[in-house]
Design an enzyme around this catalytic site. Structure first.
Site, PDB file in Angstrom:
ATOM      1  N   ARG A  37     -10.618   0.475  -8.956  1.00  0.00           N
ATOM      2  CA  ARG A  37     -10.405   1.647  -8.112  1.00  0.00           C
ATOM      3  C   ARG A  37     -11.675   2.147  -7.430  1.00  0.00           C
ATOM      4  NH1 ARG A  37      -7.627   6.655 -10.978  1.00  0.00           N
ATOM      5  NH2 ARG A  37      -6.382   4.920 -11.760  1.00  0.00           N
ATOM      6  N   HIS A  83      -0.085  -2.743  -4.195  1.00  0.00           N
ATOM      7  CA  HIS A  83      -0.756  -1.534  -4.698  1.00  0.00           C
ATOM      8  C   HIS A  83       0.289  -0.495  -5.098  1.00  0.00           C
ATOM      9  CE1 HIS A  83      -4.606   0.532  -5.132  1.00  0.00           C
ATOM     10  NE2 HIS A  83      -4.057   1.622  -4.623  1.00  0.00           N
ATOM     11  N   TYR A 127       3.731   8.375  12.693  1.00  0.00           N
ATOM     12  CA  TYR A 127       3.366   8.544  14.099  1.00  0.00           C
ATOM     13  C   TYR A 127       2.251   7.597  14.544  1.00  0.00           C
ATOM     14  CZ  TYR A 127       5.902  12.945  13.538  1.00  0.00           C
ATOM     15  OH  TYR A 127       6.856  13.886  13.278  1.00  0.00           O
TER      16      TYR A 127
END
Length: 737
Positions: A37, A83, A127
């Site tokens: 991570r 993931h 978007y």
């Protein structure tokens, strides 16, 4: 700790001590955070989430020439296949790779609102659209040619790369920031052209030093530009050890406003500073009167940064104004360097600049060898098929007859022409018209080219020198594909601009410093006429009431012999109860405040310890720039008792044995720090009180009720320093209030 019964993931009951159970699980969590991570890999400079995003986009064929796709589609692919974490975390990682103010070399080309340097968030993923950049394609180059190892995904349904081929040293090019469990990383971005030149230098001379590499890489190159004012030695130390910091300040210019007026135009701000917060900070400094030289600030930015700073007076020098703001605002920041990364084996290590480049070059050699072996295998297979085709072409009529007449044409072809199973299948799968169209020269030409390529690959695989030469050629190609002029320049911080010159423009206002017994400090404007009207928290009361000015620096002596410094303009207002002094300064838990006074240039103080030792010190030696202050008095086994102003020529010591000794202050040595000399001799105890008197004045002492008495016979107590002295006058309890 007692044993506990813990059900494991499989439903079994595990009987083990709580401490063992917790330590195992915490260790597993810590390792997962560190390796999967927070820390980047030195080979490709990526964390797992970034690597998975790029690999998923590669699988979706979102190359620079392709049409962009919705980010929501990419996030879904990454979350579903590689993931299994929150979609917002994946989208945030994707967005950061597309921000030109966060990445020195964007890995994702974003279309739509991807946030800005003011700190505004990107638009929702439904978007925005994205595709890979040329820089990302270089990192992925060879991913389908067995360049790197793959491992199973979280659900064992697919494969993901352990690391990307990494066509350029992305760790240093784009940098990385992360916080793991018990460790963190902070790698600054650099210029890839400079990195390439340094790598080529390493290929020429493997023993090159960090100092020699800095001829190519003078320091970080931040996406937002700015001016680096760190010394070369400071940067070199950081590059050699992997730990350090660099000072970066805004780039500005002075703009003539006519009629003798001028303004400062800030064009670039330090890396990771949000423009909107910087403007708020400057406005707050103006309101709090902590930026006395700054009159106004406004934002006139469009796609380019343009911050306008108006001076309070045109008589102020621009350099003085900016130096004052650099000291108190984020117009100058310090970027911490902590190059803690996963090395080639997945182990967290702090690597220097040279070690990072060598690790990347070693990785590129492994990638080159694997890709060469993969290509060699492909060539061998194709040559084998071409050999079969050549046999078929030379015996085309016989091949056609066998195919038409024989029941098992494959077996007959293999036995008749000594073909392999693969060659026979390939000939049979070839359409007759295509086979008839084949020409001997075409087959031979392809065969010749592939044979030459095979010989080149075999020579490459057998020669380390040729391998490094090929890597050098690849570096030259990277240099052409990612040309980039340096954005961050270097300069020396101006010298000769004194703090006094800056403070001379600050309006001088009288204040009174109020310090309570519990350590809460504040500053009231003007003089406090009636201390009894001051309000404190319940159970707290007044300890020190010190008059001064907002331009003063206040010195605070603690019982551990340490002086701390606070600027009068940085003290909280007296409207409330103030702030805890321990939050503003680093004070030991066991230490108590001895005295507080404003610094006076040229003034001296008698430093006194409770065990009867002391010396004279210049107040200038007590000034400190650090929160922890400055250790001035050695107090092994005792405490600092006083810091008396030298406003007389006699020092009078009252011991706990009730004896008084008077002698000239001149008998005490002047020291910047230390233990000092013995003031008075004692069999037991130490100093009870001490005062400095003027031999031409009218000294006094105080009785138990605090009433002042004239010390008429003070001359009778004059003796030699470090002697016991004489019994004090009857009723004497204190030498000073």
């Amino acid at each position: 700790m007692s044993d506990v019964v813990i059900p494991d993931a499989g439903g079994r009951i595990v009987d083990e001590p709580m401490s063992d159970a917790l330590s195992k699980r915490y260790l597993a969590y810590a390792l997962s955070t560190i390796m999967h991570r927070a820390l980047p890999d030195v080979r490709d400079g990526l964390k797992p989430v970034h690597r998975r995003v790029l690999y998923a986009m590669s699988n979706m064929r979102l190359n620079p020439e392709a049409a962009a796709r919705k980010c929501a589609k990419v996030v879904g692919e990454v979350m579903g296949n590689f993931h299994p974490h929150g979609d917002q975390a994946i989208y945030d990682a994707l967005v950061r790779m597309a921000q030109n103010f966060a990445q020195r070399y964007e890995l994702v080309e974003g279309q739509g609102n991807f946030g800005n340097i003011d700190g505004d968030n990107a638009a929702a993923m439904r978007y925005t659209e994205c595709r890979l950049t040329a820089a990302a394609m270089l990192l992925l180059d060879g991913i389908n040619e067995d360049a790197v190892d793959f491992r199973a995904t979280y659900d064992d349904q697919d494969q993901e790369p352990v690391v990307l081929p990494g066509g350029y040293p992305n760790l240093l090019a784009n940098g990385a920031i992360g916080i793991a469990v018990g460790m963190a990383t902070s790698v600054p971005p650099h210029n890839v052209v400079e990195l390439v030149d340094a790598c080529r230098k390493l290929l020429q001379n493997h023993a090159v030093t960090t100092a020699e590499l800095m001829e190519f890489i003078p320091g970080p190159d931040f996406p937002t530009g700015g001016v680096c004012v760190e010394t070369r030695k400071g940067i070199q130390d950081a590059y050699e050890t992997g730990r350090g910091s660099v000072r970066v300040r805004s780039r500005y210019e002075v703009e003539d406003a006519g009629r003798g007026q001028w303004r400062i135009i800030v064009r670039e701000i330090p890396y990771q500073v949000q423009k909107s917060r910087l403007i708020e900070q400057l406005a707050d400094l103006i309101e709090a009167k902590k930026a006395p030289l700054l009159g106004d600030v406004r934002d006139e930015s469009d796609e380019n940064i343009r911050l306008v700073l108006e001076p309070k007076s045109r008589n102020i020098e621009p350099e003085v104004l900016m130096e004052s703001l650099f000291k108190i605002s984020d117009l100058e920041t310090r970027f911490a360097i902590n190059m803690n990364v996963l090395d080639g084996t997945g182990t967290p290590r702090v690597l220097g600049l040279r070690a990072c480049l060598i690790a990347w070059l070693d990785h590129r050699r492994v990638v080159l060898l694997r890709m060469s072996n993969w290509r060699l295998e492909k060539i061998e297979k194709r040559l084998h098929l071409l050999d079969g085709l050549m046999i078929a072409f030379l015996n085309l009529d016989e091949v056609i007859r066998i195919v038409r007449e024989e029941e098992k044409p494959k077996d007959v072809l293999m036995s008749r022409f000594a073909l392999s199973d693969v060659q026979a299948d390939y000939i049979l799968d070839t359409r007759l018209r295509q086979l008839a169209r084949l020409e001997e020269m075409v087959i031979q030409d392809e065969h010749k080219k592939l044979a030459e390529e095979r010989e080149g690959l075999l020579a490459l695989l057998g020669s380390e020198k040729l391998q490094w030469k090929r890597i050098d050629q690849q570096l030259v190609e990277v240099r052409k594909k990612l040309p980039s002029p340096r954005r961050t320049t270097f300069a020396d911080a101006p010298v000769g601009i004194e703090v006094a010159a800056i403070e001379s423009y600050m309006p001088k206002e009288a204040i009174t410093v109020i310090l309570s017994k519990r350590g809460w400090i504040r500053a009231a404007k003007g003089k406090v006429e009636d201390p009894s009207e001051l309000k404190f928290k319940e159970g707290d009361e007044l300890s020190f009431l010190v008059p001064g000015y907002n331009t003063d620096k206040f010195l605070i002596l603690t019982t551990d012999g340490r002086f701390l410094t606070l600027s009068g303009d940085k003290l909280p207002s007296a409207r409330g109860h103030g702030e805890p002094l321990r939050l503003m300064l680093d004070i030991e838990e066991s230490a108590k405040i001895v005295t507080v006074f404003p610094y006076a240039a040229g003034a001296k103080r008698v430093m006194v310890a409770k065990n009867g030792y002391g010396f004279v010190m210049n107040e200038e030696d007590a000034l400190a720039n650090k929160r922890a202050g400055k250790q001035t008095m050695t107090v092994d086994g005792t405490e600092a008792l006083a810091a008396l102003p030298v406003n007389g020529d006699l020092i009078c010591v009252l011991g706990e044995n009730n004896k008084v000794l008077v002698y000239p202050v001149a008998e005490l040595p002047e020291m910047a720090r230390g233990k000092g000399v013995k003031l008075q001799a004692y069999k037991d105890g130490g100093v009870k009180d001490i005062a400095v008197y003027d031999s031409n004045g009218s000294p006094q002492w105080f009785d138990g009720s605090g009433k002042a008495r004239d010390f008429k016979d003070i001359k009778d107590y004059i003796g030699r320093r470090a002697t016991a002295g004489k019994m004090a006058p009857r009723g004497l309890r204190k030498l000073r209030l």
